[in-house]
Write a protein that holds these residues in place. Structure first.
Motif, PDB file in Angstrom:
ATOM      1  N   GLN A   1      -0.367   7.323   3.137  1.00 38.35           N
ATOM      2  CA  GLN A   1      -0.363   6.150   2.275  1.00 38.35           C
ATOM      3  C   GLN A   1       0.027   4.895   3.047  1.00 38.35           C
TER       4      GLN A   1
ATOM      5  N   THR B   1      -2.965   3.690   4.950  1.00 40.82           N
ATOM      6  CA  THR B   1      -3.867   2.929   4.086  1.00 40.82           C
ATOM      7  C   THR B   1      -3.320   1.528   3.826  1.00 40.82           C
ATOM      8  N   THR B   2      -2.020   1.455   3.585  1.00 42.31           N
ATOM      9  CA  THR B   2      -1.401   0.142   3.344  1.00 42.31           C
ATOM     10  C   THR B   2      -1.544  -0.769   4.549  1.00 42.31           C
TER      11      THR B   2
ATOM     12  N   GLN C   1       2.155  12.849   3.616  1.00 41.81           N
ATOM     13  CA  GLN C   1       1.518  12.074   2.557  1.00 41.81           C
ATOM     14  C   GLN C   1       2.005  10.622   2.591  1.00 41.81           C
TER      15      GLN C   1
END
Length: 444
Positions: A247, A250-251, A243
């Protein structure tokens, strides 16, 4: 001879010429390659360039200095060869004997050409190493250890043949990927050579610090044992890692657009960047001197304990805001209502200060002669009446003494508590005021 017979004979001649060209393969060029040994080459073995057959081994002879002179024929357009050409004896597999061939790496076309019959010496050729030559270099102790390794491998795979076969399915992709990696490494031999050289230097430096390396390995072992003792925490961290990586992905994707937006800023900063160096040199002493201040500021912001730093103050700030909001509202209303009063009183500030001063003197416990006295001030006890002699103070009855203090009776102007100054600055009558500037103290 008839025309038809002449055409038949001509066609037969053309066919013979084409057959000769096809069978002979065009012009050939002969070269002699000198090897340490023939490496189990035989006449007729292939000569290849880039994996393609371009000729064959024509003859193998022993030279006077016990070297192998191998004559080869090369077909056009792969010949003539140019200077810088090298040759290597290779084998199709380690298990074969008569499957050798010569692999040629041609020199650049810009280099001078070799004449037919030219000889490539030992500096341009490489002899293959046979498997038995490798085994001959192994001493009995090493040979015994190798046998144990082979027997141990048999023990390792005993009863696990199905799993081994399943693993072999992934062996081909591994080999192909490894082959691509090797090709990439081989494409830049200079970088690979530098890497090997620097690795050798690093290994030598590590060997010189063997004690430190031993301590490092020992500490790493201790660290690994400590991590293993926290296997549950490590398992949780690994469970949360996907996870986190999603994330982070995405960042990073969003970061691309941010970096694109930063490009104009970077371009605009380039002319200014050289000027930052002297600024940072001057800033360095300030940063050094600011360390105690930053340390004290850190203590002020966060200090161990309860209710002793700014963070605790900010936590209480919302409650303080709730209590102070109505207070501030009432205070603002009071100030707004008191502003006209203050505007009216402000011109009388000198009179008020003089009154406090004179009142303190008049109520002192000692008189001007140093005698103790108890004095009680009486306001409006006398009335001043002007006359040619300068004026007379006439005592008022007690019932008349409060008249002068009642609202609307006497409105003195600011500054009328003292005698008028020669420059006429007092008494002062503000614009629009209804004060009486004629009311002044008696005397010059």
């Amino acid at each position: 001879m008839t025309l038809a017979r002449g055409l038949a004979v001509g066609a037969l001649g053309v066919a013979i010429v084409v057959a000769i060209l096809l069978l002979t393969g065009g012009s050939k060029h002969e070269y002699t390659l000198v090897f340490q040994n023939a490496g189990q080459l035989v006449k007729g073995n292939d000569v290849q360039i880039g994996g393609r057959r371009v000729g064959s081994v024509k003859d193998i002879r022993l030279s006077r200095n016990n070297l192998a002179d191998v004559k080869v024929d090369l077909d056009e357009p792969y010949a003539p060869l140019h200077q810088g050409t090298t040759a290597v004896i290779r084998s199709g597999s380690l298990s074969g004997v008569a499957n050798r061939f010569i692999s040629i790496a041609p020199g650049p076309n810009s280099a001078p050409k070799f004449d037919d019959g030219a000889t490539l010496g030992l500096d341009k050729t490489t002899t293959s190493v046979d498997l038995d030559q490798l085994f001959d270099t192994i001493d009995p102790k090493t040979r015994k250890a190798l046998q144990n390794v082979i027997r141990g491998s048999a023990t390792q795979y005993e009863g696990k043949g199905a799993r081994a076969n399943e693993a072999l399915k992934y062996f081909n992709p591994t080999l192909s990927t490894t082959s691509r990696l090797v090709n990439e490494l081989d494409s830049d031999q200079s970088a690979l050579q530098d890497f090997i050289t620097y690795t050798a230097k690093a290994t030598t430096a590590l060997a010189a610090k063997s004690g430190t390396v031993t301590d490092l390995v020992s500490n790493a072992n201790t660290s690994s044992a400590a991590i293993a003792s926290e296997s549950e925490s490590l398992n949780q961290a690994l469970h949360a890692l996907p996870q986190t990586l999603r994330q982070a992905n995405t960042t990073f994707v969003n970061l691309r657009s941010t970096l694109d937006d930063l490009d104009p800023l970077v371009d605009a900063s380039k002319p200014v960047a050289p000027k930052l160096a002297p600024f940072f040199r001057q800033l360095r002493p300030l940063v050094t001197d600011a360390r105690p201040t930053i340390r004290d500021l850190q203590t002020l912001i966060s200090r161990p304990g309860a209710d002793n730093d700014l963070i605790d103050l900010l936590r209480k700030q919302p409650r303080l805001t709730q209590v102070a909001t109505p207070t501030f509202r009432h205070t603002i209303a009071g100030l707004q209502q008191g502003t006209p009063v203050l505007q009216f009183i402000r011109p009388y500030a000198p009179d008020l200060i003089g009154w406090f001063r004179d009142f303190g003197q008049s109520t002192a416990n000692y008189d001007a002669n140093g005698h103790f006295a108890r004095i009680s001030p009486i306001v409006n006890a006398f009335q001043f009446t002007s006359n040619p002699a300068g004026g007379t103070l006439t005592a008022l009855r007690p019932s008349e003494r409060q008249v002068g203090l009642q609202s609307g009776k006497i409105r003195r102007c600011p500054g009328s508590a003292t005698q008028a100054a020669k420059d006429g600055s007092n008494p002062y009558a503000p614009d629009g005021s209804d004060c009486d500037s004629s009311i002044v103290p008696p005397g010059p």
